[in-house]
Scaffold this motif. Sequence first.
Motif, PDB file in Angstrom:
ATOM      1  N   ALA A   8       0.840  -1.201   0.000  1.00 54.57           N
ATOM      2  CA  ALA A   8       0.000   0.000   0.000  1.00 54.57           C
ATOM      3  C   ALA A   8       0.871   1.246   0.000  1.00 54.57           C
ATOM      4  N   ALA A   9       0.433   2.257  -0.705  1.00 56.33           N
ATOM      5  CA  ALA A   9       1.158   3.530  -0.734  1.00 56.33           C
ATOM      6  C   ALA A   9       0.182   4.662  -0.499  1.00 56.33           C
ATOM      7  N   LEU A  10       0.532   5.566   0.397  1.00 47.90           N
ATOM      8  CA  LEU A  10      -0.333   6.708   0.698  1.00 47.90           C
ATOM      9  C   LEU A  10       0.326   7.969   0.176  1.00 47.90           C
ATOM     10  N   VAL A  11      -0.420   8.718  -0.598  1.00 49.75           N
ATOM     11  CA  VAL A  11       0.061   9.980  -1.123  1.00 49.75           C
ATOM     12  C   VAL A  11      -0.587  11.101  -0.330  1.00 49.75           C
ATOM     13  N   LEU A  12       0.218  11.917   0.296  1.00 54.59           N
ATOM     14  CA  LEU A  12      -0.292  12.997   1.137  1.00 54.59           C
ATOM     15  C   LEU A  12      -0.051  14.335   0.459  1.00 54.59           C
ATOM     16  N   ALA A  13      -1.116  15.081   0.250  1.00 51.31           N
ATOM     17  CA  ALA A  13      -1.002  16.398  -0.356  1.00 51.31           C
ATOM     18  C   ALA A  13      -1.099  17.458   0.732  1.00 51.31           C
ATOM     19  N   GLY A  63      -7.126 -16.071  -6.156  1.00 54.18           N
ATOM     20  CA  GLY A  63      -7.816 -14.795  -6.017  1.00 54.18           C
ATOM     21  C   GLY A  63      -6.834 -13.750  -5.541  1.00 54.18           C
ATOM     22  N   ALA A  64      -7.227 -12.503  -5.583  1.00 49.31           N
ATOM     23  CA  ALA A  64      -6.358 -11.428  -5.117  1.00 49.31           C
ATOM     24  C   ALA A  64      -7.205 -10.235  -4.700  1.00 49.31           C
ATOM     25  N   THR A  65      -6.640  -9.423  -3.819  1.00 49.26           N
ATOM     26  CA  THR A  65      -7.250  -8.153  -3.454  1.00 49.26           C
ATOM     27  C   THR A  65      -6.203  -7.075  -3.641  1.00 49.26           C
ATOM     28  N   ARG A  66      -6.487  -6.147  -4.517  1.00 45.31           N
ATOM     29  CA  ARG A  66      -5.575  -5.039  -4.763  1.00 45.31           C
ATOM     30  C   ARG A  66      -6.088  -3.814  -4.032  1.00 45.31           C
ATOM     31  N   MET A  67      -5.194  -3.153  -3.318  1.00 43.74           N
ATOM     32  CA  MET A  67      -5.574  -2.046  -2.441  1.00 43.74           C
ATOM     33  C   MET A  67      -4.829  -0.785  -2.838  1.00 43.74           C
ATOM     34  N   LYS A  68      -5.546   0.309  -2.873  1.00 40.22           N
ATOM     35  CA  LYS A  68      -4.920   1.603  -3.152  1.00 40.22           C
ATOM     36  C   LYS A  68      -5.358   2.609  -2.101  1.00 40.22           C
ATOM     37  N   PHE A  69      -4.388   3.049  -1.292  1.00 40.64           N
ATOM     38  CA  PHE A  69      -4.629   4.089  -0.312  1.00 40.64           C
ATOM     39  C   PHE A  69      -4.171   5.423  -0.906  1.00 40.64           C
ATOM     40  N   SER A  70      -4.955   6.454  -0.694  1.00 36.89           N
ATOM     41  CA  SER A  70      -4.546   7.809  -1.054  1.00 36.89           C
ATOM     42  C   SER A  70      -5.237   8.767  -0.103  1.00 36.89           C
ATOM     43  N   GLY A  71      -4.888  10.032  -0.180  1.00 32.77           N
ATOM     44  CA  GLY A  71      -5.558  10.948   0.721  1.00 32.77           C
ATOM     45  C   GLY A  71      -4.970  12.330   0.696  1.00 32.77           C
ATOM     46  N   HIS A 129      -9.500  -9.601   3.319  1.00 27.32           N
ATOM     47  CA  HIS A 129      -8.392  -8.697   3.006  1.00 27.32           C
ATOM     48  C   HIS A 129      -8.905  -7.261   2.860  1.00 27.32           C
ATOM     49  N   ALA A 130     -10.026  -7.110   2.167  1.00 27.20           N
ATOM     50  CA  ALA A 130     -10.606  -5.779   1.972  1.00 27.20           C
ATOM     51  C   ALA A 130     -11.033  -5.167   3.304  1.00 27.20           C
TER      52      ALA A 130
END
Length: 203
Positions: A8-13, A63-71, A129-130
């Motif tokens: 997971a990667a979080l992008v902080l603005a 199966g797979a769960t792909r997760m995208k964190f942002s904010g 996972h979700a």
Amino acid sequence: MRLTPIAAALVLAVSLTTAGQAETLISKSYQYFNIGGRTAGDLDRELSRHGPKASGTDMRHPGATRMKFSGTISYQQLRNGRCKVKSAEIKLHTKLILPRWTNRRRAEKDVVMIWDTLSRDIKRHEERHAEIARQYARKLEKSLVSMYPRRNCKDMEAAANAESDKILTKHDRAQVAFDRAESASFERRMTRMLQFKLDAMKN
């Protein structure tokens, strides 16, 4: 049945606004891949050939769960010159990748029973996972808005980035721990579910 979670990667603005306090925006989608075959062995081979790859490896999984964190984090400078987190908006999108069997109608009943049991377990696994990702998105949001002020907004931003990294690292570890526990109990779990189905058919 083990799946290494996508990192997971979080992008902080950075924004010096004063809007809102905190909000977690969560979304989920599904993607399916087709498999063929008419026997239990066929299903196993088809999943090994066509299942999604784990991130950074050539290994395929059922199966797979792909997760995208942002904010976005907004900071507010206080009258004494110190700076605090004014608001945090964390976004999470999870995409569940699940198998779809195309030969169900042409297969024997015992294979259909095996598939129904297996496919439900795959979906349950990925849904969990979700859910883990959702829990950590909310933890991240709450942690950011409750941070103590720093002497200036540059220091506040650095502290928020460090806090985000810490919580997302914990998230990744929780996902790996879940996979390990699931992998260790897979055969026992499948045997129990299949026996339950057989017992139900007899009654």
